[in-house]
Design an enzyme around this catalytic site. Structure first.
Site, short mmCIF file in Angstrom:
data_model
loop_
_atom_site.label_atom_id
_atom_site.label_comp_id
_atom_site.label_asym_id
_atom_site.label_seq_id
_atom_site.Cartn_x
_atom_site.Cartn_y
_atom_site.Cartn_z
CE LYS A 221 -2.64 30.83 44.57
NZ LYS A 221 -3.59 31.86 43.92
NE ARG A 255 -5.46 32.01 51.00
CZ ARG A 255 -5.46 30.73 50.22
NH1 ARG A 255 -4.61 30.73 49.39
NH2 ARG A 255 -6.25 29.70 50.88
#
Length: 286
Positions: A221, A255
């Site tokens: 991210k 995830r």
């Protein structure tokens, strides 16, 4: 006990959720699993490497071309049905904020609805209740789907995360979603700048203390990229470091894009914590 589909997971059992993007423009893989066969091959590989959950997404999180509910369903529903046929025991999650899409994928065999945009469509929890599926309740800071944060501020980011996610979880249970199938997610990068995401990670134990299973979506991210000043393809080490910290603080579901590497990190942390024996223990015993 976390219960999703046919699977049950003990409180200290780390669970990997592998990302399978059914999009032509995803930020990480640029559409490598948009077509059916590469996507199914990705599922097979992820399961072999230790993923218990497959998270199917039909719309990329960031800004981009408009994707209607009909197109999102076209990308996901048939694929969910095929994954269900080929992998009857895997937990199938669908990353969607739309109730209509949620209903269609539940009909096709989904076990979990991953609402990454924080209940922007409150009917999605009603769908989960009606089908008896699990639900991920995420903090997105009130952001509209597919928008990036701009000068967002919080008096106390973790207090806001707890207020929103626990509120969504309690509402879901009140609607009839099985309590043991509800998960909360701090929503790294969603409605947050990099410092917010770092603080959410640092204080993750406060989420764990609520008693709800905690999911973290950290993989490659922007907060990792900005913290280390690394482009998308060079964020694995930072992602795994954040994964180890999150595991130590008690997060349960992860995830991820890189399943095998994450599995090793989670197994190592679990063994240090005393929840998992070493795979082999010969040293000093021969």
């Amino acid at each position: 006990m976390l219960r999703l589909g046919r699977r049950e997971f003990d409180a200290h059992e780390p669970v990997i959720m592998a990302i399978v993007n059914r999009t032509p423009d995803s930020f990480y893989d640029q559409g490598s699993t948009f077509r059916d066969e590469p996507a199914l091959a990705r599922v097979e590989q992820a399961v072999a490497e230790g993923a218990a959950i497959i998270d199917v997404g039909g719309v990329k999180a960031g800004p981009g071309d408009q994707v209607t509910a009909e197109e999102e369903a076209r990308r996901t529903v048939g694929f969910v049905a095929e994954v269900r046929r080929r992998f009857p025991d895997v937990v199938i999650s669908v990353d969607t904020w739309r109730a209509d899409v949620g209903e269609a994928v539940c009909e096709a065999g989904a076990d979990l609805l991953n609402d990454a945009w924080g209940g922007v469509d409150p009917r999605l929890a009603e769908v989960a209740a009606r089908y008896g599926t699990g639900l991920v309740c995420t903090h997105a800071g009130g952001a509209e789907p597919r928008t990036r944060p701009h000068r967002v501020t919080y008096d106390d980011v973790m207090a806001d995360i707890l207020r929103v996610t626990v509120g969504l979880a309690e509402r879901a249970v009140a609607l009839g979603v099985p309590r043991e199938s509800v998960i909360i997610d701090p929503g790294h990068d969603f409605g947050k700048n990099t410092r917010h995401s770092l603080e959410a990670t640092r204080r993750l134990g406060e989420m764990v203390a609520t008693g709800w299973p905690v999911l973290v979506s950290l993989s490659n991210k922007d907060f990792v990229g900005e913290t280390l000043d690394k482009p998308v393809k060079e964020r694995l080490v930072g992602t795994l470091a954040t994964t180890a910290v999150s595991a130590w603080l008690g997060a349960q579901v992860y995830r991820v894009h890189e399943v095998a590497e994450t599995r090793q990190v989670l197994d190592m942390v679990a063994s240090i914590a005393g929840h998992r024996p070493p795979a082999v223990a010969r040293r000093g015993l021969a």
